[in-house]
Every structure is written in C-alpha cells, then in structure tokens.
Design a protein around this motif. Sequence first.
Motif, PDB file in Angstrom:
ATOM      1  N   ARG A 181       0.813  -1.221   0.000  1.00 63.10           N
ATOM      2  CA  ARG A 181       0.000   0.000   0.000  1.00 63.10           C
ATOM      3  C   ARG A 181       0.842   1.264   0.000  1.00 63.10           C
ATOM      4  O   ARG A 181       0.439   2.286  -0.577  1.00 63.10           O
ATOM      5  CB  ARG A 181      -0.948  -0.007   1.194  1.00 63.10           C
ATOM      6  N   THR A 237      -9.346  -0.839   3.420  1.00 65.01           N
ATOM      7  CA  THR A 237      -8.260   0.132   3.406  1.00 65.01           C
ATOM      8  C   THR A 237      -8.041   0.495   1.944  1.00 65.01           C
ATOM      9  O   THR A 237      -8.003  -0.396   1.084  1.00 65.01           O
ATOM     10  CB  THR A 237      -6.973  -0.445   4.008  1.00 65.01           C
ATOM     11  N   ILE A 246      -3.935   7.213   2.468  1.00 62.10           N
ATOM     12  CA  ILE A 246      -4.428   5.895   2.845  1.00 62.10           C
ATOM     13  C   ILE A 246      -5.551   6.081   3.864  1.00 62.10           C
ATOM     14  O   ILE A 246      -5.341   6.690   4.921  1.00 62.10           O
ATOM     15  CB  ILE A 246      -3.308   5.019   3.437  1.00 62.10           C
ATOM     16  N   ARG A 294      -8.851   4.244   6.072  1.00 57.42           N
ATOM     17  CA  ARG A 294      -9.386   2.986   6.606  1.00 57.42           C
ATOM     18  C   ARG A 294     -10.843   3.226   6.983  1.00 57.42           C
ATOM     19  O   ARG A 294     -11.135   4.093   7.807  1.00 57.42           O
ATOM     20  CB  ARG A 294      -8.559   2.519   7.806  1.00 57.42           C
TER      21      ARG A 294
END
Length: 460
Positions: free
Chosen positions: A51, A168, A176, A178
């Motif tokens: 990621r 995510t 990023i 969540r």
Amino acid sequence: MASTLPAVLEGELSALLGDGWRADDDARAAHAGDGSRRVALPLGVATPADREQLATLVRACRRHRVPLVARGSATSSTGAALAGDAIAVSFARMDRIVEIRADDRVAIVEPGVINGALQRALAAHGLFWPPDPASADDCTVGGNLACNAGGPHAVKYGATRDNVLGLTAVTGSGEIVRVGSATSKDATGYDLTHLIVGSEGTLALIVEATLKLAPLPAARASLRALYADAAAAAAAVARIMAQPVAPSMLEFMDAACIRLAREVGGADIAEAGALLMIEADGDVDTLPFAVAALERAARGDGLLALDTAPDPAAGERLWAARRSLSHAQRAIAPAKLNEDVVVPVSRIPALVAGIEALSREFDIPIIAFGHAGNGNLHANILYDPDDAGQRARAHAALPRLFALTLSLGGTLSGEHGIGVAKRAFMAQAFDAPTLAAMRAVKAALDPDGILNPGKVLPAA
C-alpha cells in the motif's frame, strides 16, 4: 491530463517500483484489453508490492496529472479496466490472504486474491464468501469489490457490498484511508465502505478488505420448473420470494435460452416458455422441509413440469442446462452485448416480452437468463461483428433495452457495473441533481480526477 508519459515521472516510477514498472510494448499490450473486448493501450504498467508503494505512486501521478486505472484480472464486461492514456495499476503482487479469522467469520485479504482461490482456502475452515460470479476462477476480489459483483447466491446471501465489512484504500490524493471495521454492526460515521464498493476504482484504490464470511451449508438440493410462459414463471418467483424459506439460487431462462440449451448445448429440457432453476441449502435434517416449501411455491398456473434433485449428482445434471448457455451462444454468434439489467420481480414478464419484441424488430437474437430472485436478468444481444448490418442493429437495440428497463422501474446494472459501456446512459437513469451529488463525492475523494477517468459518470 497527459496523453504521453512525462520522462520525469517515468524515472520516479522506475526508482519506486523497480521491476514493478514496465513501459515496454509487450507489457502495455498485455494490459490493453478486458472482458468487454475493447482495447486501449496504457502508458505503462505499475505493479506495486504494498500500500505504501501504491500511495507514493498515486501522489507522483497526481503531481504530473497522469491518470491511473486499477486492474485485477480484467474480466470486466463494461470496459471498466481499460487504461488508455493512463497508467494501468496491476494488483498481481498484492494477492495475499492476510488472515482468516474463523471465530469471527471474517477474512482479511489483498485485492489481487482470486475469488476461487479464496473460496478453496475458506472451505478448509467450513466457510465461504458468498459472492460467486461466473468468472470466480479468474476474477479478483478487488474486481468483485470494484463492480459490486454478485452471482447466483446473491438471492440469499447478497452481493459483494453486503459481504464486506471494512476497507483500506488509497484516494486520488494519495492518502491511505481505513473505513468500516471487522464487526458486523457499525453505526459510526459515514458508511464510506459501501460507497467505495461498486465505484469501479473511480473514488479510491482498495488495498485491503475485511470480508464477511458464511458457513458452508451441509447439504444442497435442486429443483427445475418448466412453465408455459414468462408470466407464469415470474408469478412463481414472486411466490417463492414471499414465503419464509429463502432459496440459495433462483435462476431464470426464457424460451430462446431453453431452445439454445437443448439444441446447441445438448441439455435434456423439454420445450417450454420459461424455466426456473431453484436451489436450497441448509443442514441435512431441515433441508427436505425447505425443498418442500420451495416446491409448493413453484407450483401454480402455467407449470408444465417440476423435477427434483434429491442428491448432488442429480442437482449437477439440472444445473448443467444453465452452464451450457455460454457455449450455446458462441455457437449461434461470435459476439454479444451482455447486459445485466435489473427490474422489480413483478416486472420480469414485461421485460422478457419487451426483449422478445426488440429481437423481432431488429431481426437479431436476444436471449434472457439470470438471477430471477433479484430481478437481475442477463440480456444477451447476439451478432456477427463482421456483418455490418448485424453489428449496427445490435448496437441500435442496446439503448432501447436500457430505455425499456428504466421504464419498468429498473436499473442499468445489477453486477457488471457501468464502465464505459453504459456511461452515456447514466443521464437517463439519474436526474441532474443526483449526478451532481455523485460528482461532488468524486471530487472529494479524487480532487484532480486521476482515478479511472471517463468511467461511470457521464461528462458534465
């Protein structure tokens, strides 16, 4: 947006990804098409390993205003995975089943995991993930999430959106985020999980998903019901869905489908106006009562025959008719427009009648089959692409099919999504204020419009 790859960006990506970055002709050609049979050559192919690499990739592309398009196995039938004048982002390296928490009935996976591989891993724990598209042995979980895939089990267990708890993802800003949780109940804040699912990679790129699992049923049993016409079959669908026992599958085939399955696919089916394939699942002791309830509901005016399959082998023979359709269609015509329209269950007869009328008007085969319990039918417009007349008539029939569906209170897609194939019809499905709200959401999560541009939403 850039139509060529800036040299500075190419250097950045090469340094970031190493052999996970390719811009050679072979790599670009290998990532140029998808299941829609459309082709669009990407500027290059990025294959991030995690990621953090993906987030850095998105931020770099944002600086240079170069679009990105996420790709799983590219089974999309709507052109959603095409990356023309963009970087194709492959999730082939992000294919781990991170964790299976059997006690919580959740699995945490990366987007490149193949659906069928996940199912085999879960089976060892007595569990399964309900979304089961026909391409399960090829398609990725990330692609399932992007398009809100379904399959026959959706009538009982729901589509992908109903079987994901949290995500995510990397937004178009390179952040990023969540969203959601690993709990089955969550009333905390906005439901961004189910907003991102089905957005076809236009809002964020999913890097991990927490999936809701179900126990594998101990037993299954099948029924096959033949009816005089589609109206009688649709009435049976309404009765089946109104009683307490939920079928685990409820599939419809029209008269043209039955003929194809019999004459081309070799299926053992008598001539009829419509057919329902019905399946129940559960434990060994209660399954016979469920089957009896479904059989009672299937009976009614217009029923011609009702066959039961008391064991798995007999059930497999019944479901062979459904699986023979793909082969049968290829024998009739080399190309098809495969649409997955949805109407309220009570309007299935009107949809089937309208499809039959379009077939006569445009002098081209159109067959309908699919997930009757959800009102989700696959209308397959069959044609020879080398015959200019057939090709023109097939594409002329398509907008009429969508107009018919919308007039019946339906929607453009139940599981394939919009991509480029249906984008132009979104303005018919939604009014201007609704489309403006969708564009506002897009701008919030992807302010520079670099994620899968030209898909889903029509031009403003």
